[in-house]
Design a protein around this motif. Sequence first.
Motif, PDB file in Angstrom:
ATOM      1  N   ASP A   1       0.860  -1.168   0.000  1.00  0.00           N
ATOM      2  CA  ASP A   1       0.000   0.000   0.000  1.00  0.00           C
ATOM      3  C   ASP A   1       0.903   1.227   0.000  1.00  0.00           C
ATOM      4  OD1 ASP A   1      -2.286   1.469  -0.007  1.00  0.00           O
ATOM      5  OD2 ASP A   1      -2.751   1.165   2.100  1.00  0.00           O
ATOM      6  N   THR A   2       0.769   2.047  -1.001  1.00  0.00           N
ATOM      7  CA  THR A   2       1.620   3.217  -1.162  1.00  0.00           C
ATOM      8  C   THR A   2       0.958   4.418  -0.489  1.00  0.00           C
ATOM      9  OG1 THR A   2       2.335   2.350  -3.279  1.00  0.00           O
ATOM     10  CG2 THR A   2       2.803   4.671  -2.833  1.00  0.00           C
ATOM     11  N   PRO A   3       1.642   5.061   0.435  1.00  0.00           N
ATOM     12  CA  PRO A   3       1.042   6.224   1.095  1.00  0.00           C
ATOM     13  C   PRO A   3       0.974   7.414   0.145  1.00  0.00           C
ATOM     14  CG  PRO A   3       3.297   5.918   1.848  1.00  0.00           C
ATOM     15  CD  PRO A   3       2.978   4.752   0.938  1.00  0.00           C
ATOM     16  N   PRO A   4       0.164   8.424   0.501  1.00  0.00           N
ATOM     17  CA  PRO A   4       0.073   9.628  -0.335  1.00  0.00           C
ATOM     18  C   PRO A   4       1.438  10.313  -0.451  1.00  0.00           C
ATOM     19  CG  PRO A   4      -1.622   9.640   1.370  1.00  0.00           C
ATOM     20  CD  PRO A   4      -0.709   8.492   1.667  1.00  0.00           C
ATOM     21  N   PRO A   5       1.603  11.123  -1.488  1.00  0.00           N
ATOM     22  CA  PRO A   5       2.886  11.798  -1.686  1.00  0.00           C
ATOM     23  C   PRO A   5       3.190  12.775  -0.552  1.00  0.00           C
ATOM     24  CG  PRO A   5       1.229  12.692  -3.165  1.00  0.00           C
ATOM     25  CD  PRO A   5       0.606  11.510  -2.480  1.00  0.00           C
ATOM     26  N   ARG A   6       4.450  12.916  -0.264  1.00  0.00           N
ATOM     27  CA  ARG A   6       4.882  13.838   0.789  1.00  0.00           C
ATOM     28  C   ARG A   6       5.722  14.978   0.220  1.00  0.00           C
ATOM     29  NH1 ARG A   6       2.134  12.094   4.772  1.00  0.00           N
ATOM     30  NH2 ARG A   6       2.373  10.001   5.537  1.00  0.00           N
ATOM     31  N   THR A   7       5.579  15.234  -1.067  1.00  0.00           N
ATOM     32  CA  THR A   7       6.358  16.290  -1.705  1.00  0.00           C
ATOM     33  C   THR A   7       5.440  17.412  -2.148  1.00  0.00           C
ATOM     34  OG1 THR A   7       6.144  15.226  -3.850  1.00  0.00           O
ATOM     35  CG2 THR A   7       8.079  14.655  -2.547  1.00  0.00           C
ATOM     36  N   GLY A   8       6.027  18.472  -2.551  1.00  0.00           N
ATOM     37  CA  GLY A   8       5.273  19.602  -3.066  1.00  0.00           C
ATOM     38  C   GLY A   8       5.604  20.856  -2.296  1.00  0.00           C
TER      39      GLY A   8
ATOM     40  N   HIS B   1      -1.148  10.543  -7.731  1.00  0.00           N
ATOM     41  CA  HIS B   1      -1.145   9.375  -6.836  1.00  0.00           C
ATOM     42  C   HIS B   1      -2.446   8.582  -6.991  1.00  0.00           C
ATOM     43  CE1 HIS B   1      -0.694   6.996  -3.202  1.00  0.00           C
ATOM     44  NE2 HIS B   1      -1.838   7.482  -2.763  1.00  0.00           N
ATOM     45  N   LEU B   2      -3.568   9.280  -7.001  1.00  0.00           N
ATOM     46  CA  LEU B   2      -4.857   8.606  -7.152  1.00  0.00           C
ATOM     47  C   LEU B   2      -5.021   7.996  -8.535  1.00  0.00           C
ATOM     48  CD1 LEU B   2      -7.063  11.203  -5.281  1.00  0.00           C
ATOM     49  CD2 LEU B   2      -6.596   8.847  -4.544  1.00  0.00           C
ATOM     50  N   ARG B   3      -4.563   8.710  -9.559  1.00  0.00           N
ATOM     51  CA  ARG B   3      -4.638   8.181 -10.923  1.00  0.00           C
ATOM     52  C   ARG B   3      -3.859   6.871 -11.038  1.00  0.00           C
ATOM     53  NH1 ARG B   3      -2.858  13.730 -13.913  1.00  0.00           N
ATOM     54  NH2 ARG B   3      -4.859  14.441 -14.726  1.00  0.00           N
ATOM     55  N   THR B   4      -2.660   6.865 -10.505  1.00  0.00           N
ATOM     56  CA  THR B   4      -1.827   5.658 -10.547  1.00  0.00           C
ATOM     57  C   THR B   4      -2.487   4.526  -9.768  1.00  0.00           C
ATOM     58  OG1 THR B   4       0.171   6.989 -10.777  1.00  0.00           O
ATOM     59  CG2 THR B   4       0.461   4.743  -9.959  1.00  0.00           C
ATOM     60  N   SER B   5      -3.058   4.861  -8.625  1.00  0.00           N
ATOM     61  CA  SER B   5      -3.695   3.854  -7.773  1.00  0.00           C
ATOM     62  C   SER B   5      -4.860   3.170  -8.474  1.00  0.00           C
ATOM     63  CB  SER B   5      -4.187   4.495  -6.468  1.00  0.00           C
ATOM     64  OG  SER B   5      -3.130   4.983  -5.706  1.00  0.00           O
ATOM     65  N   ILE B   6      -5.749   3.952  -9.089  1.00  0.00           N
ATOM     66  CA  ILE B   6      -6.924   3.336  -9.698  1.00  0.00           C
ATOM     67  C   ILE B   6      -6.560   2.565 -10.961  1.00  0.00           C
ATOM     68  CG2 ILE B   6      -7.763   5.343 -10.992  1.00  0.00           C
ATOM     69  CD1 ILE B   6     -10.646   4.250 -10.048  1.00  0.00           C
ATOM     70  N   ALA B   7      -5.612   3.067 -11.743  1.00  0.00           N
ATOM     71  CA  ALA B   7      -5.193   2.322 -12.937  1.00  0.00           C
ATOM     72  C   ALA B   7      -4.577   0.985 -12.530  1.00  0.00           C
ATOM     73  CB  ALA B   7      -4.204   3.149 -13.761  1.00  0.00           C
ATOM     74  N   ALA B   8      -3.782   0.980 -11.470  1.00  0.00           N
ATOM     75  CA  ALA B   8      -3.173  -0.264 -10.991  1.00  0.00           C
ATOM     76  C   ALA B   8      -4.227  -1.227 -10.454  1.00  0.00           C
ATOM     77  CB  ALA B   8      -2.140   0.044  -9.900  1.00  0.00           C
ATOM     78  N   LYS B   9      -5.271  -0.687  -9.862  1.00  0.00           N
ATOM     79  CA  LYS B   9      -6.347  -1.527  -9.307  1.00  0.00           C
ATOM     80  C   LYS B   9      -7.092  -2.257 -10.418  1.00  0.00           C
ATOM     81  CE  LYS B   9      -7.086  -1.536  -5.596  1.00  0.00           C
ATOM     82  NZ  LYS B   9      -6.701  -2.366  -4.458  1.00  0.00           N
ATOM     83  N   VAL B  10      -7.243  -1.626 -11.577  1.00  0.00           N
ATOM     84  CA  VAL B  10      -7.968  -2.235 -12.690  1.00  0.00           C
ATOM     85  C   VAL B  10      -7.043  -3.108 -13.545  1.00  0.00           C
ATOM     86  CG1 VAL B  10      -9.328  -1.745 -14.771  1.00  0.00           C
ATOM     87  CG2 VAL B  10      -9.635  -0.337 -12.721  1.00  0.00           C
ATOM     88  N   ASP B  11      -5.805  -2.681 -13.705  1.00  0.00           N
ATOM     89  CA  ASP B  11      -4.838  -3.401 -14.540  1.00  0.00           C
ATOM     90  C   ASP B  11      -4.685  -4.844 -14.052  1.00  0.00           C
ATOM     91  OD1 ASP B  11      -3.075  -3.658 -16.635  1.00  0.00           O
ATOM     92  OD2 ASP B  11      -1.394  -2.721 -15.592  1.00  0.00           O
ATOM     93  N   GLY B  12      -4.878  -5.773 -14.950  1.00  0.00           N
ATOM     94  CA  GLY B  12      -4.723  -7.185 -14.618  1.00  0.00           C
ATOM     95  C   GLY B  12      -5.929  -7.840 -13.975  1.00  0.00           C
ATOM     96  N   ALA B  13      -7.011  -7.115 -13.801  1.00  0.00           N
ATOM     97  CA  ALA B  13      -8.220  -7.712 -13.230  1.00  0.00           C
ATOM     98  C   ALA B  13      -8.787  -8.723 -14.225  1.00  0.00           C
ATOM     99  CB  ALA B  13      -9.255  -6.640 -12.909  1.00  0.00           C
ATOM    100  N   PRO B  14      -9.288  -9.843 -13.733  1.00  0.00           N
ATOM    101  CA  PRO B  14      -9.741 -10.909 -14.632  1.00  0.00           C
ATOM    102  C   PRO B  14     -11.107 -10.642 -15.264  1.00  0.00           C
ATOM    103  CG  PRO B  14     -10.085 -11.553 -12.344  1.00  0.00           C
ATOM    104  CD  PRO B  14      -9.385 -10.220 -12.316  1.00  0.00           C
ATOM    105  N   GLU B  15     -11.216 -11.110 -16.505  1.00  0.00           N
ATOM    106  CA  GLU B  15     -12.509 -11.126 -17.194  1.00  0.00           C
ATOM    107  C   GLU B  15     -13.244 -12.405 -16.761  1.00  0.00           C
ATOM    108  OE1 GLU B  15     -13.950  -9.062 -19.289  1.00  0.00           O
ATOM    109  OE2 GLU B  15     -12.395  -7.857 -20.211  1.00  0.00           O
ATOM    110  N   PRO B  16     -14.510 -12.449 -16.720  1.00  0.00           N
ATOM    111  CA  PRO B  16     -15.487 -11.379 -16.918  1.00  0.00           C
ATOM    112  C   PRO B  16     -15.784 -10.605 -15.629  1.00  0.00           C
ATOM    113  CG  PRO B  16     -16.679 -13.421 -16.624  1.00  0.00           C
ATOM    114  CD  PRO B  16     -15.189 -13.749 -16.552  1.00  0.00           C
TER     115      PRO B  16
END
Length: 166
Positions: free
Chosen positions: A12-19, A32-47
């Motif tokens: 589990d990757t924590p939120p960014p601490r930079t800026g 961070h959120l964009r990367t998280s949701i794409a990773a959550k869907v990537d590789g999910a099985p059909e159907p």
Amino acid sequence: MPGTKHHNGRHDTPPPRTGSNETEVLRGFLDHLRTSIAAKVDGAPEPQVRTAAVPTGTNLLGLLHHLTFVERATFLGDDVTDWQATFRAAPADSVTDVVARYRDTVRRANDVLDGCTDLGAPVPRPRPDRPAPSLRWALTHLIEETGRHAGHADILRELIDGTTGR
């Protein structure tokens, strides 16, 4: 940055601490959120990735498909006439297709954002005759929208195959 290890081996990757300024903080959280949701869907099985786990019909692939349209409408000026339809990926779209389209849209949105320096200025639009929100509002809205759907995706993916973590 190391994260907390879950039972399935994912971290589990924590939120960014930079800026050092408001723009960097907002963009850091959004990315961070964009990367998280794409990773959550990537590789999910059909159907199962298309299977609704709740009465509203929400499914994992549809969430990412919807967020692609939200990014395009907010940062690229696309017109969406049927938001409900954006929650359904086409039957011919694979998980790989939807994830790639989302990541490409994020890249294009970031290209627009890279040219924006004033959070109070409107987001640039290809059609200047249409009103645009301020960059601050757009970034905050996308953080809220992506975060909300990332939470939904966490639950749906865990129900599908037990995968947890960002």
